[in-house]
Design an enzyme around this catalytic site. Structure first.
Site, short mmCIF file in Angstrom:
data_model
loop_
_atom_site.label_atom_id
_atom_site.label_comp_id
_atom_site.label_asym_id
_atom_site.label_seq_id
_atom_site.Cartn_x
_atom_site.Cartn_y
_atom_site.Cartn_z
N GLU A 41 3.62 8.55 -13.44
CA GLU A 41 4.46 7.30 -13.97
C GLU A 41 5.81 7.77 -14.60
O GLU A 41 5.85 8.68 -15.33
CB GLU A 41 3.89 6.59 -15.22
CG GLU A 41 3.86 5.08 -14.82
CD GLU A 41 3.22 4.35 -13.62
OE1 GLU A 41 3.86 4.14 -12.83
OE2 GLU A 41 1.87 4.40 -13.56
N SER A 137 4.98 -6.10 -6.27
CA SER A 137 5.17 -7.23 -5.18
C SER A 137 6.35 -7.21 -4.76
O SER A 137 6.55 -7.55 -3.47
CB SER A 137 5.01 -8.56 -6.14
OG SER A 137 5.81 -8.95 -7.08
N ASP A 187 7.01 3.02 -5.14
CA ASP A 187 6.49 1.81 -4.66
C ASP A 187 7.05 1.31 -3.27
O ASP A 187 6.02 0.90 -2.52
CB ASP A 187 7.28 0.54 -5.46
CG ASP A 187 7.06 0.68 -7.02
OD1 ASP A 187 6.19 1.78 -7.45
OD2 ASP A 187 7.79 0.00 -7.77
#
Ligand code: ADP
Ligand code: MG
Length: 387
Positions: A41, A137, A187
């Protein structure tokens, strides 16, 4: 919340939405998944390692070419329909911060800027990735759109070969210039490259990747904490600037080039905050490699230890957790200790400041752990990969 819907179902829904809202027959559909990051992360924008995994939820786009030079798009999610329309005669302007259509406008602008042929088209977008909880998303939407622009271009007069890696880069550019988030490349690479039931060990320095099958008897629980702090993009961008300040202090181009030995010996007058940010990045890179080795060896105890170490470092050194998320991770670790004798682990996932916590556990213990969780949280907030 347990989400299960195949890409095929979603693509069908996109075709139906195109017919219903824009009265057009689809000539093709594109899909990109959401992702969950197992570990690594805030390492991607420091040229480090990450280990994300595709979800079976995602975004589908149905496409019909237009004869004029316009893009007309609708997005249908949870019964709500949103629309955007613009000409391709000039680069589309970004809308105010937070507008969903900035991802569409950004992807179109990125393609046009790269000299890619973009022709007029009607688009219907249907997505089922929970939005704003760290399951990406936005990357799923952008990459699905990038594939769609290319699909139409390939039927057009001047096809350009744009690889999935280019689409990932365009989606990152869109986040930076149209959505206002200075994110790394994880991502978008996961949405472009990852397949179900595998993790991607990605080196963000050169985008080399290794596909790693998830061991048959492992599963990932994703639990939404239900909290989301305001101004997350601002906090995120600030962390990135702190990492860059630390890199400048050590005279390296990125924190990936810094060794743990130099981190301590050349600390000098570096302030405590930037020092701790850098320490997180260095130790997190080591934990990703430890986790990847554990994944290969199907050693869930060692994988779990890396997850717990990651959470602790994100809590204390990187300071991106919130009390609700810390409490949830601790609750999951207790359940794992109790029901699985410590085989597995939990941590926050995504950029932080709320969002989701994951637990990686063995399938046979999942029902017991889920039952414990439901007692405290209810069904609504939980979904699973690999169960
Ligand atoms: P995350 O990527 O973690 O879900 P972000 O804040 O980066 O969170 O992205 C969420 C935003 O992406 C939403 O607020 C919306 O603007 C946009 N978005 C994602 N999926 C869709 C969709 N299917 N239709 C329209 N907009 C979407
Ligand atoms: Mg996002």
């Amino acid at each position: 919340m347990r989400v299960r819907a195949s890409p095929i179902t979603l693509q069908h829904e996109a075709r139906v939405a195109l017919k219903r809202h824009l009265q057009r027959e689809s000539v093709g559909e594109c899909f990109a998944p959401g992702r969950v990051n197992l570990i690594g992360e805030h390492t991607d924008y420091n040229d480090g390692f990450v280990l994300p995994c595709a979800l079976d939820v995602g975004t589908a786009v149905a496409i019909a070419p237009r004869t004029d030079n316009r893009i007309v798009a609708i997005s249908e999610s949870r019964g709500r329909v949103q629309r955007d329309e613009f000409s391709l005669e000039e680069l589309p302007e970004p809308l105010p911060r937070g507008a969903w259509a900035n991802y569409l406008r950004g992807m179109v602008a990125a393609a046009l800027t790269a000299g890619q042929a973009v022709s007029g088209m009607d688009l219907a977008i249907v997505g089922n990735v929970p939005q704003g909880v760290g399951l990406s998303s936005s990357a799923s939407l952008s990459v699905a759109l990038g594939k769609s622009l290319l699909t139409v271009a390939e039927h057009g007069p001047a096809p350009h070969a744009v690889s999935l890696q280019h689409i990932a880069r365009q989606a990152q550019w869109t986040e930076h210039h149209y959505a206002g988030c200075l994110c790394g490349i994880m991502d978008q690479m996961a949405a472009a490259m990852a397949a179900p039931a595998e993790a991607l060990l990605l080196d963000c320095r050169d985008l080399t990747l290794e596909r790693m099958a998830l061991p048959e008897d492992w599963c990932v629980l994703i639990v939404d904490s239900g909290t989301r702090r305001e101004l997350v993009a601002g906090e995120y961008n600030q962390r990135r600037l702190q990492c860059e300040a630390a890199a400048r202090h050590y005279r390296v181009s990125t924190l990936r080039e810094l060794s743990s030995a130099r981190l301590s010996t050349h600390r000098g007058a570096l302030d405590d905050v930037c020092f701790r940010r850098a320490r997180h990045v260095l130790t997190e890179n080591e934990r990703v490699l430890q986790a990847a080795a554990a994944l290969k060896a199907a050693d869930l105890r060692s994988f779990g230890a890396a997850l717990r170490g990651s959470h602790e470092s994100l809590r204390t050194d990187f300071e991106v957790t919130v009390p609700e998320v810390d409490a949830l991770a601790a609750m999951l670790d207790e359940l794992i200790a109790h029901h699985a004798d410590g085989r597995g682990g939990a941590r926050m996932t995504g950029g932080g400041f709320g969002g989701c916590v994951i637990a990686v556990i063995e399938k046979p213990t999942a029902e017991l752990i889920l039952a414990g969780l439901r007692q405290s949280l209810g069904e609504r907030q939980i979904f699973a990969v690999g169960l």
